[in-house]
Design a protein around this motif. Sequence first.
Motif: not given
Length: 206
Positions: A23-30, A119-125, A152-154, A159-170
């Motif tokens: 919410k904060d991200f989209y409010d900032g972009v708006n 909606p589709m989750p951003m998995r890093a976020l 990871p850093f990138f 985190k708000n732009f790429i979904a990272r679907n299928g990535y396994n966070y260890c």
Amino acid sequence: MTDPHSEAKFDALRNAIYHTARKDFYDGVNRSANFLVIVLGAAVAGKASKLFSMDETWLEFAVVIVATAQLTFDFGYKARTHEFLQRKYHELLAELELDSSLDGQKWKSKLQTIAADEPMPMRALDALAYNAAVDATYFEAVDRAKNRVWVPFFHRVFKNFIARNGYNYCPQADHEYWWQRMAIWISERWHGKKSEESKEGEIGGT
């Protein structure tokens, strides 16, 4: 967290943190898009472009791009969607605080009902929200370190732009930095070389 009541509280807290961040991200972009459309479209922007020897066509093009993106992606609507979900998860947290019943199926059912509007989750976020929920739930540093996941850093940067679907966070405890992996590789090669030299010395001595 072994009982269903605690698990439901943790999941609701994690999702509330996640949707607050979205919410904060989209409010900032708006707000930024509104600001740019007004500023770039103002007459003073044309005067400023002459001051900096800039072609006014670029300003007009920028206004079109920003206004079109704002209209197409509707950042304000997306912010309100996450605000609605955030409120739902906070309401569930309030219910969990009032009702200490261990009826796990009841809370899982409510979580699934809210998740139907996700909606589709951003998995890093989501992983960062998970870590924030861990920090808020566990008081001992050792327990937090055991339960946190490594992002990871990138993945943090986008985190708000790429979904990272299928990535396994260890788990963070299992993560090894590149210099740690290099040290392990060098150690294995060194010890392997030493063992080969010792074997050759034994053969030569016999």
